[in-house]
Write a protein that holds these residues in place. Structure first.
Motif, short mmCIF file in Angstrom:
data_model
loop_
_atom_site.label_atom_id
_atom_site.label_comp_id
_atom_site.label_asym_id
_atom_site.label_seq_id
_atom_site.Cartn_x
_atom_site.Cartn_y
_atom_site.Cartn_z
N THR A 1 68.19 -13.05 -8.00
CA THR A 1 67.14 -12.65 -9.95
C THR A 1 66.19 -14.00 -9.17
O THR A 1 66.46 -14.95 -9.34
CB THR A 1 67.99 -12.60 -10.34
OG1 THR A 1 69.19 -11.49 -10.50
CG2 THR A 1 67.58 -12.73 -11.31
N VAL A 2 65.21 -13.87 -10.02
CA VAL A 2 63.75 -14.56 -10.55
C VAL A 2 64.10 -13.87 -11.81
O VAL A 2 64.18 -13.35 -12.40
CB VAL A 2 63.08 -14.60 -9.95
CG1 VAL A 2 61.71 -13.58 -9.88
CG2 VAL A 2 62.35 -15.72 -10.34
N ILE A 3 64.06 -15.16 -13.12
CA ILE A 3 63.69 -15.25 -14.05
C ILE A 3 62.37 -16.54 -14.10
O ILE A 3 62.31 -17.16 -13.78
CB ILE A 3 64.60 -15.79 -14.89
CG1 ILE A 3 65.93 -15.04 -14.48
CG2 ILE A 3 64.16 -16.18 -16.16
CD1 ILE A 3 66.86 -16.16 -15.04
N LEU A 4 61.35 -14.89 -14.17
CA LEU A 4 59.96 -15.68 -14.50
C LEU A 4 59.72 -15.62 -16.08
O LEU A 4 59.72 -15.20 -17.11
CB LEU A 4 58.66 -14.75 -14.35
CG LEU A 4 59.32 -14.76 -12.86
CD1 LEU A 4 58.34 -13.36 -12.93
CD2 LEU A 4 58.80 -15.29 -12.26
N ALA A 5 59.96 -17.08 -16.46
CA ALA A 5 60.59 -17.36 -18.03
C ALA A 5 58.82 -17.67 -18.72
O ALA A 5 58.12 -19.17 -17.91
CB ALA A 5 61.33 -18.79 -18.52
N LYS A 6 58.23 -17.98 -19.60
CA LYS A 6 56.99 -18.26 -19.79
C LYS A 6 56.84 -19.13 -21.55
O LYS A 6 58.04 -18.86 -22.02
CB LYS A 6 55.90 -16.86 -20.68
CG LYS A 6 54.63 -17.32 -21.17
CD LYS A 6 53.75 -15.72 -21.45
CE LYS A 6 52.70 -16.46 -21.58
NZ LYS A 6 51.41 -15.11 -22.06
N THR A 7 56.78 -20.09 -20.64
CA THR A 7 57.21 -21.18 -21.71
C THR A 7 55.48 -22.00 -22.24
O THR A 7 54.17 -21.40 -21.52
CB THR A 7 57.48 -21.96 -21.42
OG1 THR A 7 57.17 -22.61 -19.95
CG2 THR A 7 59.07 -21.58 -20.49
N ILE A 8 55.90 -22.98 -22.96
CA ILE A 8 54.46 -23.87 -23.71
C ILE A 8 54.53 -25.34 -23.15
O ILE A 8 55.49 -25.95 -23.11
CB ILE A 8 53.98 -23.77 -24.80
CG1 ILE A 8 54.12 -22.39 -25.53
CG2 ILE A 8 52.81 -24.99 -25.38
CD1 ILE A 8 54.08 -22.07 -26.68
N LYS A 9 53.43 -25.94 -21.78
CA LYS A 9 53.68 -26.80 -21.62
C LYS A 9 53.58 -28.07 -22.63
O LYS A 9 52.43 -27.65 -23.42
CB LYS A 9 52.65 -27.40 -20.20
CG LYS A 9 52.67 -28.80 -19.90
CD LYS A 9 52.30 -28.02 -18.23
CE LYS A 9 52.25 -29.39 -17.90
NZ LYS A 9 52.88 -29.69 -15.98
N GLY A 10 54.06 -29.15 -23.05
CA GLY A 10 54.27 -29.95 -23.82
C GLY A 10 54.43 -29.21 -25.05
O GLY A 10 54.32 -29.68 -26.51
N TYR A 11 55.00 -28.39 -25.08
CA TYR A 11 55.91 -27.47 -26.11
C TYR A 11 56.34 -28.38 -27.66
O TYR A 11 57.30 -29.62 -27.02
CB TYR A 11 56.68 -26.86 -25.69
CG TYR A 11 57.83 -25.95 -26.87
CD1 TYR A 11 57.33 -24.80 -27.22
CD2 TYR A 11 59.23 -26.54 -27.69
CE1 TYR A 11 57.86 -24.38 -28.81
CE2 TYR A 11 59.96 -25.71 -28.12
CZ TYR A 11 59.09 -24.88 -29.06
OH TYR A 11 60.37 -23.94 -29.85
N GLY A 12 56.30 -28.94 -28.96
CA GLY A 12 56.41 -29.67 -29.48
C GLY A 12 55.49 -30.46 -29.20
O GLY A 12 55.85 -31.79 -30.47
N LEU A 13 55.12 -30.88 -28.79
CA LEU A 13 54.08 -32.38 -28.63
C LEU A 13 52.89 -32.56 -30.02
O LEU A 13 52.02 -33.71 -29.35
CB LEU A 13 53.40 -32.69 -27.08
CG LEU A 13 54.62 -33.39 -26.66
CD1 LEU A 13 54.29 -33.61 -24.72
CD2 LEU A 13 56.05 -34.35 -27.19
N GLY A 14 52.21 -31.22 -30.43
CA GLY A 14 51.02 -30.80 -30.67
C GLY A 14 50.41 -31.12 -30.66
O GLY A 14 50.02 -30.69 -29.77
N ARG A 15 49.07 -31.51 -31.38
CA ARG A 15 47.54 -31.50 -31.11
C ARG A 15 47.02 -31.89 -29.55
O ARG A 15 46.85 -32.08 -28.89
CB ARG A 15 46.61 -31.52 -31.84
CG ARG A 15 47.34 -30.53 -32.98
CD ARG A 15 46.25 -28.84 -32.93
NE ARG A 15 45.28 -28.78 -32.05
CZ ARG A 15 43.92 -28.75 -33.74
NH1 ARG A 15 44.73 -28.04 -34.87
NH2 ARG A 15 43.47 -28.45 -32.96
#
Ligand SMILES: Cc1ncc(C[n+]2csc(CCOP(=O)(O)OP(=O)(O)O)c2C)c(N)n1
Ligand SMILES: [Mg+2]
Length: 897
Positions: free
Chosen positions: A388-402
């Motif tokens: 199985t491969v899980i292709l997880a969409k995320t955010i680089k720098g999540y929570g680090l703000g502007r």
């Protein structure tokens, strides 16, 4: 009822008919569910294909989650406590990197990558990853290398790392700190797999999963409930190694393997696929290869919107927006997303009209939603018959703000200004007051806090803490005595190659009642080249499917036998794959508490040069096993030419600190070397591995008992032994050295020197110039640091001291190979080396050895020249020899032609 989206209508000659089919499909989905609909579609396509219709295959599905909300398995965990703990780990990881880059430290580190993968890790730690414990051998997790700070933050909170250790992140020299990245060499109780060289984690993970199946099938270990989890970046998937073995994983039905690709849409410099969609692209790659693909794109906040998207407009816009846009949305705010994403269609603006900008901002991505992650992991672990491969969409720098979130520069971000620290603290509700933020401290909840209890309880339920690494196997198989190799220790009157001698040694080992079953012979489609085809029948080739066909050569004694419990790993033409297989076997003492003794034999040219970075990773992870560089030497594999003839693999092996290498000439040398390797790696569990070259040139061999050295075994292992001393009492003498097949030219040169020039030669076989150099450097270092003490003598110095005449060494490798020991030649002794610098080419051995200037005549000339330089003979004598042997002094330099 779904309308046909407009864009399709343009190419549709009969929209009414299309509509009818779609309605029929809708009805099936509604009444009987998507599985039934899927079945019907597959049947239709199958029918069409059987009728011969050309139906191009689309490997892609809609840009939505693979698991619909109603099929999501719910997490039994306490979501609030998990979130608190995740927040602490995010904070501590951030502080760790920020501290490493303050003051005198400019030590680097990454914040943004763990920020994106943190929730994906957390769910695994809380619910899925078993540590080794009774009844479970432990799951194996390849962590995305540069997310290490997040793993340390967890270990810190668990009490496994001290504050001093994490304060000293990336300060390892004084022994107080912890590694930049996962390095078992530097943290041997903690990290299992070095992953930070991009692409090596995925291919190693695949072969690891396969090796676990192999161990199980052969009845050596129960690995049925163990999983291999491989975390990698979406940028990392561009490495050829990342995708290069996914076909094997599907073919072998590795349902013990789960890839999680952290699709934050960015790599170091910018977007992974700014103009495209990396998730869709990878979906196609993996589905095409036969994997179970789980797309984890949208978080739960999107569910109600998707549920109301009856016309499919939202899904269409989701599909059409490219990754560059998605990155940009998250680098901005809710108003921006409203305007540029939902603003793409009036009906979408309408859809979100009652949502505030903050509500829109909260619309989360799948890889940050613990509920959706749980559902994906649960489905992946239960899936049978496919990886199985899980292709997880995320955010680089999540929570680090502007300053970093979704920014092009997110990857390099390591310093935090006060304002960003404040925002981070507020965003993750870390109980640290403003006045402390100037020098932000690490944060730990009190030991009896519910978060802490939960943290420990979860790990207890899963058998202990991770990552953890086993240093030694509990039991080791007994290594047979050297006499097990008697057949090759004695003189061989029949001409054989060292490759043949190796096959005999291997055969003796696999037949041994103690160590036999632990041996894992590995080849990359070259067994016949090395004369190992006899083992096909005898040992069987491992195949998870057994043998479903009658092999063409069934009537032969040595037929091609595949077997579910076969012992040979026949990898096909993939050196990276075969080497990854070797690593899995070579580390099984650690990951499975079971000693394997892998022998991977390959064309020496397609070894370290081809997979050097994997070999480096093998050193890091303390692999133990044998690598056999066969058909070795620049002039020995005649006829194959420039891309086959290796004159430098010994230089490459010499750079890996725990790789012990040898270039033996005679069968008995090889037996002594392999036997001692077994003692060191199996009996003593030393963390070294062996690179040994073997050749395909046939010749007769003396026996161990025939050599002049008084302690031949010990001397062979040290790298140099006295093969034969000059007879009589010659006035002039030289010390001739050599290794591999070229030693035989050196032996012939000794005869020429005596016959033609009256010069006596002592003959030294040097199976390891590399080990000699290491020993010499160590002695030299000691002497420098102990100037007043009686100096330690290097082994080379001790052996050559008091002997008469200059020393000349010749090998089938670059001059740099034999030149390694120059500093340890006793002072006053002239040292000349011959070697095969330059590009190889095809011709007979004889011609090649003349061309590369390493044959008996060149050795003779080099010896006479050294004597002339010492003033022992006249230069004219050297010129005479050049003439006598027909050597052309204007011959071009082989190093440059
Ligand atoms: C073989 C290799 N080349 C280059 C690098 C340097 N490097 C470290 S992280 C990185 C970017 C990784 O991007 P991605 O795989 O998308 O991971 P992310 O940080 O986005 O999760 C690069 C180029 C490396 N570690 N290994
Ligand atoms: Mg990335």
């Amino acid at each position: 009822m779904a309308a046909v989206p407009d864009f399709q209508a343009a190419n549709d000659p009969d929209t009414l008919e299309t509509q009818e089919w779609i309605e029929a499909l809708d009805a099936v989905i509604e009444r009987e569910g998507p599985e039934r609909a899927h079945y019907l579609l597959e049947r239709l396509i199958d029918e069409a294909r059987r009728s011969g219709a050309y139906i191009p295959y689309s490997a892609n599905t809609a840009y939505i989650n693979t698991i619909p909300p109603h099929l999501e398995e719910r997490s039994p965990g306490d979501a609030a406590l998990e979130e608190r703990n995740r927040s602490y780990m995010r904070w501590n990881a951030m502080v760790m990197v920020a501290k490493a880059n303050k003051g005198d430290g400019d030590l680097g580190g990454h914040i943004a990558s763990f920020a994106s993968v943190g929730t994906l890790f957390g769910t695994g730690f809380n619910h899925f990853w078993n540590a080794p414990h009774a009844g479970h051998g432990g799951d194996l997790v390849y962590f995305q290398g540069h997310s290490a700070p997040g793993i340390y933050a967890r270990a810190f909170q668990e009490g496994r790392l001290t504050e001093e250790q994490i304060r000293n992140f990336r300060r390892e020299v004084d022994g107080k700190g912890i590694s930049s990245y996962p390095h078992p060499w530097l943290m041997p109780d903690f990290w299992q797999f070095p992953t930070v060289s991009m692409g090596l984690g995925p291919i190693q993970g695949i072969y690891m999963a396969r090796y676990l199946k192999y161990l199980h099938a052969r009845g050596l270990a129960d690995t049925a409930n163990r999983k291999v989890w491989v975390f990698c970046g979406d940028g990392e998937m561009d490495e050829p190694e990342s995708l290069g073995a996914i076909g094997l994983a599907a073919r072998e039905r590795l349902d013990n393997l789960i890839f999680v690709i952290n699709c934050n849409l960015q790599r170091l410099d910018g977007p992974v696929r700014g103009n495209g969609k990396i998730i869709q692209e990878l979906e196609g790659d993996f589905r095409g290869a036969g994997w179970n693909v789980i797309k984890l794109i949208w978080g739960s906040y999107w569910d109600p919107l998707l549920a109301r998207d009856t016309e499919g407009i939202l899904k269409q816009v989701m599909l059409e927006a490219v990754d560059g846009e998605y990155q940009n949305y998250k680098a901005n705010d809710g108003a921006f997303v409203r305007k540029y994403f939902f603003g793409k269609h009036p009906k979408l603006l309408e859809l979100v009209s009652r949502m505030t900008d903050d509500d829109i901002w909260r619309l989360n991505r799948g890889g940050h939603d613990p509920h959706k992650i749980y559902a994906a992991y649960a489905a992946a672990t239960k899936h049978k018959g496919e990886p199985t491969v899980i292709l997880a969409k995320t955010i680089k720098g999540y929570g680090l703000g502007r300053i970093a979130e979704g920014r092009m520069t997110a990857h390099q971000h390591k310093k935090m200004d006060l304002e960003s620290i404040k925002q981070f603290r507020d965003r993750f509700k870390i109980p640290i007051p403003d006045e402390k933020l100037e020098e932000p401290p690490f944060y730990l909840p009190p030991p009896d806090a519910p978060e802490m209890k939960y943290l420990h309880e979860r790990r207890k339920a899963l058998g202990g803490y991770l990552p953890q690494r086993r240093r030694k196997a509990d039991v080791v198989p007994q290594v047979p005595g050297l006499d097990a190799f008697d057949a090759v220790l004695k003189a061989q009157d029949r001409e054989i190659s060292t490759t043949m001698a190796f096959v005999r040694i291997l055969t003796a080992l696999v037949r041994d009642k103690n160590i036999g079953k632990h041996v894992a012979p590995i080849v990359a489609d070259e067994a016949r080249t090395f004369g190992m085809e006899g083992m096909f029948r005898q040992l069987g080739i491992y195949s998870s499917e057994g043998q479903k066909y009658t092999p063409q050569d069934k009537d032969q004694v040595m037929y091609y036998r595949e077997d579910k419990a076969g012992q040979i790993l026949e990898e096909g033409i993939t050196e990276a794959g075969a080497f990854s297989s070797w690593i899995a076997a070579a580390t099984s003492y650690s990951h499975s508490n079971l000693v394997s003794v892998p022998f991977y034999i390959f064309y020496s040219m397609f070894g370290l040069q081809r997979i050097g970075d994997l070999a480096w990773a093998a050193g890091d992870q303390r692999a133990r096993g044998f690598l056999l560089g066969a058909t070795a030497g620049r002039t020995t594999l005649n006829g194959e030419g420039l891309q086959h003839e290796d004159g430098h693999s010994h230089i490459l092996s010499s750079v890996i600190p725990n790789c012990v290498s040898y270039d033996p000439t005679f069968a008995f040398e090889l037996a002594v070397i392999v036997h001692d390797g077994l003692r060191r790696m199996v009996t003593d569990q030393e963390d070294v591995f062996y690179y040994v070259t073997v050749m395909n040139e046939n010749y007769t061999h003396p026996g161990l008992a025939d050599v002049a050295d008084k302690r031949p075994e010990e001397s062979i292992l040290k790298g140099m032994y006295l093969l034969k001393e000059a007879g009589g009492k010659p006035k002039l003498k030289v010390q001739l050295m050599g290794s591999g097949t070229i030693l035989r030219e050196v032996i012939a040169a000794a005869e020429l020197l005596e016959r033609d020039w009256g010069v006596g030669a002592d003959l030294w076989s040097c199976p390891s110039f590399t080990e000699l150099r290491r020993e010499g450097l160590d002695a030299d270092r000691w002497n420098m640091l102990h100037p007043a003490a009686p100096p330690r003598k290097s082994y080379v110095e001790a052996r050559l001291e008091g002997r008469q005449g200059p020393a000349i060494a010749s090998t089938d490798y670059l001059k740099a190979f034999a030149d390694q020991i120059r500093p340890f030649i006793p002072s006053g002794v002239r040292y000349r080396v011959l070697g095969t610098d330059g590009f190889g080419r095809s011709d007979t051995r004889e011609k090649l050895r003349y061309f590369f200037e390493v044959n008996r005549y060149w050795v003779t000339i080099a010896a006479l020249k050294a004597l002339a330089e010492d003033g022992a003979v006249k230069p004219a004598l050297v010129a005479e020899a050049i003439g006598k042997y027909g050597i052309d002094p204007s011959k071009p330099n082989p190093a440059t032609v």
